[in-house]
Design a protein around this motif. Structure first.
Motif, PDB file in Angstrom:
ATOM      1  N   ALA A   1      10.032   4.222   3.795  1.00 22.71           N
ATOM      2  CA  ALA A   1       8.947   3.197   3.632  1.00 22.71           C
ATOM      3  C   ALA A   1       7.589   3.297   4.254  1.00 22.71           C
ATOM      4  N   TYR A   2       7.496   4.155   5.432  1.00 19.19           N
ATOM      5  CA  TYR A   2       6.387   4.578   6.140  1.00 19.19           C
ATOM      6  C   TYR A   2       5.596   5.449   5.303  1.00 19.19           C
ATOM      7  N   ALA A   3       5.922   5.889   4.468  1.00 21.60           N
ATOM      8  CA  ALA A   3       5.270   7.138   3.628  1.00 21.60           C
ATOM      9  C   ALA A   3       4.509   6.113   2.683  1.00 21.60           C
ATOM     10  N   ALA A   4       4.948   4.974   2.336  1.00 23.26           N
ATOM     11  CA  ALA A   4       4.403   4.027   1.481  1.00 23.26           C
ATOM     12  C   ALA A   4       3.651   3.043   2.160  1.00 23.26           C
ATOM     13  N   GLY A   5       3.691   3.112   3.406  1.00 21.85           N
ATOM     14  CA  GLY A   5       2.606   2.144   4.118  1.00 21.85           C
ATOM     15  C   GLY A   5       3.408   0.928   4.376  1.00 21.85           C
ATOM     16  N   VAL A   6       4.853   0.817   4.459  1.00 19.47           N
ATOM     17  CA  VAL A   6       5.726  -0.219   4.703  1.00 19.47           C
ATOM     18  C   VAL A   6       6.503   0.047   6.338  1.00 19.47           C
ATOM     19  N   ARG A   7       6.583  -0.952   6.937  1.00 20.38           N
ATOM     20  CA  ARG A   7       7.454  -0.772   8.060  1.00 20.38           C
ATOM     21  C   ARG A   7       8.690  -1.652   7.920  1.00 20.38           C
ATOM     22  N   LEU A   8       9.842  -0.906   7.894  1.00 25.08           N
ATOM     23  CA  LEU A   8      11.067  -1.511   7.645  1.00 25.08           C
ATOM     24  C   LEU A   8      11.808  -1.755   8.900  1.00 25.08           C
TER      25      LEU A   8
ATOM     26  N   THR B   1       9.657   3.819 -14.705  1.00 23.36           N
ATOM     27  CA  THR B   1      10.922   3.184 -15.101  1.00 23.36           C
ATOM     28  C   THR B   1      11.996   2.931 -14.020  1.00 23.36           C
ATOM     29  N   ALA B   2      11.752   3.488 -12.849  1.00 24.69           N
ATOM     30  CA  ALA B   2      12.641   3.009 -11.815  1.00 24.69           C
ATOM     31  C   ALA B   2      13.011   1.776 -11.640  1.00 24.69           C
ATOM     32  N   GLY B   3      14.295   1.230 -11.639  1.00 20.82           N
ATOM     33  CA  GLY B   3      14.536  -0.131 -11.454  1.00 20.82           C
ATOM     34  C   GLY B   3      14.573  -0.715 -12.727  1.00 20.82           C
ATOM     35  N   GLY B   4      14.487  -0.188 -13.906  1.00 23.97           N
ATOM     36  CA  GLY B   4      14.388  -0.730 -15.078  1.00 23.97           C
ATOM     37  C   GLY B   4      12.916  -1.710 -15.344  1.00 23.97           C
TER      38      GLY B   4
ATOM     39  N   ARG C   1       8.342   2.015  -4.405  1.00 27.70           N
ATOM     40  CA  ARG C   1       8.112   2.371  -3.122  1.00 27.70           C
ATOM     41  C   ARG C   1       7.697   1.127  -2.214  1.00 27.70           C
ATOM     42  N   PHE C   2       9.005   0.234  -2.341  1.00 29.10           N
ATOM     43  CA  PHE C   2       8.992  -0.886  -1.480  1.00 29.10           C
ATOM     44  C   PHE C   2       7.899  -2.007  -2.044  1.00 29.10           C
ATOM     45  N   GLY C   3       7.394  -1.918  -3.199  1.00 32.20           N
ATOM     46  CA  GLY C   3       6.553  -2.680  -3.895  1.00 32.20           C
ATOM     47  C   GLY C   3       4.991  -2.256  -3.605  1.00 32.20           C
ATOM     48  N   THR C   4       4.853  -1.249  -3.428  1.00 35.80           N
ATOM     49  CA  THR C   4       3.533  -0.648  -3.067  1.00 35.80           C
ATOM     50  C   THR C   4       2.882   0.051  -4.537  1.00 35.80           C
TER      51      THR C   4
END
Length: 595
Positions: A58-65, A386-389, A226-229
């Motif tokens: 997530a951090y690699a995508a700019g997101v803090r989980l 296509t990840a996630g359909g 990537r967590f919505g990014t």
């Protein structure tokens, strides 16, 4: 350690756990503007490291989980707790061998009824958990796999696993916010000997090695874009030594390497099959090649082993112009942002040119070890699309975007734009709170950037909650004309204003870029105003919230006919209108139907 050093550490596949933990600690204390999400985990085994690796990706995508781990094998309780805590994402991981102690071993001697009853117990609990998690915006459901995958295809273990995964699929199909994440392929590529640690499994119900937990976290990141990014739409392809072996201008159409039965042609043929599958799933394929157009057209039309044909290509830039300029032209032609493009080329020079000039484009180079090319497409490129359909309506986009080109040609024959639009026979079919369209509505909200007045990124659970809420309406509309069926291309959400009982507030308004500029954006408001008046409302309120990509709609509400009431320092503009007297922009050439 700086933030940049910490991110670099997290990006190193060989970074030891102590360095990963140190990097996470640095980023946890950073004041950088990370987007924050909350994730809950529900598993029937111990997977403490999953939270660590989810945070890493997530951090690699700019997101803090923020990760809530949940309890051991408490599926329903975890779902209830996580939903009550307001998690944005719920991860459910069923470990097949632990449905009961030593489940795979038991299957050797259990009769079919006993086997089915035990698995039904988990599936029943799963259904209760998913019902409890209906308000959670997104749920990832990992599928089951064998701890001993060496058993035969018709073994009791494999038969039971297939039935179990079918049950997971049925459960996911009943809940639109749920996406399945396949684990069998991950395990096959990683290797069972490296994925499991029997010592910790028998001592503490912790079956996975750190390396395989990392693979699970990567799969979760891919399934959530990537967590919505990220949401890529276009795959732009070079031709020579990318779609086929050799140089068509020198070797001729008969001399290129594309024979499915011999090396290296069989590699390029296989990769083309992969690209064709991506196109069938909704990706837009383009060519970006330095070549004589006639040579490429000859291969596309007549080569016996060519998999991709003109029918799979939405646009072609085959010329001697530099690759970055061609990508800019493709983006303009398709009315899409460059950050939705992926580009593949065999030339290091071309790859570097695009990276330097268009850093928003995701770029891949054909591997020097050509046998690795299909794996690159399968493992790194395909998940971007296509990840996630994808929803059924997002498939077959090529013909819809081809219709844009046909429309441009037809437009040239009319004296003015309105005459041309009248000739199209535009029809908009409007539906209210359409549960059956939930997946496509959510997908459109994730993808739409340019025509998006507020850019609220709602997940399926959020949208479903709005559909069920009194005083809120989720409008979805499909567009058709004499050139094409464009499918569900717009979403408009209204809700009663909590601070003004007489007002309806616009929560979201967004449309696919491929139907912008035809008057559709004005036609749907007839229904919104009529519905509000029928419910006794007197006012309509709306806001435009600026982003890096939606400048083209900054004055939309002005053009619609609403009055500007105030503006904020960040560029947000607030509007209102008295419903009884407002004069909305008209688009009489659009027929509005109730679905």
């Amino acid at each position: 350690m700086s933030d940049a050093d910490a991110l670099a550490t997290l990006g190193r596949a060989d970074a030891p756990m102590v360095e990963v933990l140190q990097a996470l600690k640095v980023l946890d204390g950073s004041t950088a503007g990370f987007r924050t999400l909350r994730v809950g985990i529900a598993a029937n085994v111990t997977v403490d490291l999953l939270g660590t690796y989810l945070r890493r990706h997530a951090y690699a995508a700019g997101v803090r989980l923020q990760v809530d781990k949940g309890n051991y094998d408490d599926l329903v309780g975890d779902a209830q707790t996580h939903a009550a805590a307001g998690v944005d994402l719920l991860v459910i991981l069923p470990f097949f061998d632990n449905l009961q102690p030593g489940w795979e071993t038991q299957l050797e001697t259990l009769d079919a009824d006993a086997r089915a009853a035990a698995q039904a117990d988990y599936l029943n609990r799963l259904e209760l958990a998913l019902q409890a998690a209906e308000a959670v915006p997104q749920v990832l459901l990992f599928t089951g796999h064998l701890m001993n995958p060496a058993v035969g295809a018709r073994s009791p273990q494999q038969v039971a696993l297939d039935a179990f995964n079918d049950g997971l699929a049925d459960a996911a199909a009943r809940h639109p916010q749920v996406k399945r994440v396949e684990t069998a392929g991950l395990l096959a590529r990683f290797g069972a000997r490296h994925a499991f640690d029997a010592r910790f499994y028998f001592r503490g119900k912790a079956p996975y090695t750190a390396g395989f937990v990392d693979q699970l976290a990567q799969a979760a990141a891919a399934a959530t874009r990537r967590f919505g990014t990220q949401f890529h739409k276009v795959l732009a392809l070079d031709c020579d030594n990318s779609l086929w072996g050799g140089i068509v201008g020198e070797d001729g159409p008969d001399g290129i390497k594309l024979d499915r039965y011999s090396y290296p042609g069989n590699i390029f043929w296989t990769v083309q099959q992969q690209f064709k599958a991506l196109e069938a799933g909704g990706a837009l394929l383009c060519l970006n090649s330095k070549n004589n157009p006639a040579d490429v057209d000859e291969v596309l039309a007549n080569h016996p082993h060519m998999v991709l044909r003109d029918a799979q290509l939405v646009a072609k830039k085959v010329n001697w112009t530099d690759k970055p300029s061609n990508l800019r032209a493709l983006a303009a032609e398709l009315n899409l942002g460059l950050d939705s493009f992926v580009f593949i080329d065999d030339s290091a020079f071309e790859v570097e040119a695009v990276r330097e000039q268009l850093p928003q484009v995701r770029v891949f180079q054909v591997p020097k070890a050509l046998q690795d090319y299909p794996a690159l497409v399968r493992d790194e490129i395909a998940p971007l699309f296509t990840a996630g359909g994808v929803s059924a309506e997002s498939k077959g986009k090529t013909q819809q975007y081809r219709a844009l080109a046909q429309a441009a040609e037809a437009r040239a024959g009319f004296a003015n734009q309105e005459d041309y639009l009248r000739s199209l026979g535009l029809t908009v079919t409007l539906q209210r709170d359409a549960q059956a369209q939930l997946a496509r509505i959510t997908e459109l909200m994730a993808k739409s950037n340019q025509f998006n007045l507020t850019t609220e990124r709602l997940q399926a659970g959020d949208v479903a909650a709005l559909m069920a809420r009194p005083g809120a309406t989720v409008y979805s509309f499909s567009v058709s004309d004499r050139l094409a069926e464009h499918g569900l291309t717009g979403v408009l959400i209204t809700e009663d204003d909590a601070d003004d009982a007489g007002a309806v507030r616009v929560h979201s308004f967004l449309m696919s870029c491929r139907v912008i500029g035809r008057g559709i954006e004005f036609a749907v408001w007839r229904a919104v105003v009529a519905d509000a008046l029928a419910r006794g409302k007197q006012r309509l309120k709306a806001a435009y919230r600026p982003t890096a990509k939606n400048a083209q709609v900054a004055d939309f509400y002005d053009r619609l006919g609403l009055s500007l009431s105030s503006a904020a320092g960040d560029g947000t503009r607030f509007y209102r209108a008295e419903l009884a007297t407002v004069q909305l922009a008209e688009s009489a050439w659009v027929e509005l139907r109730n679905g």
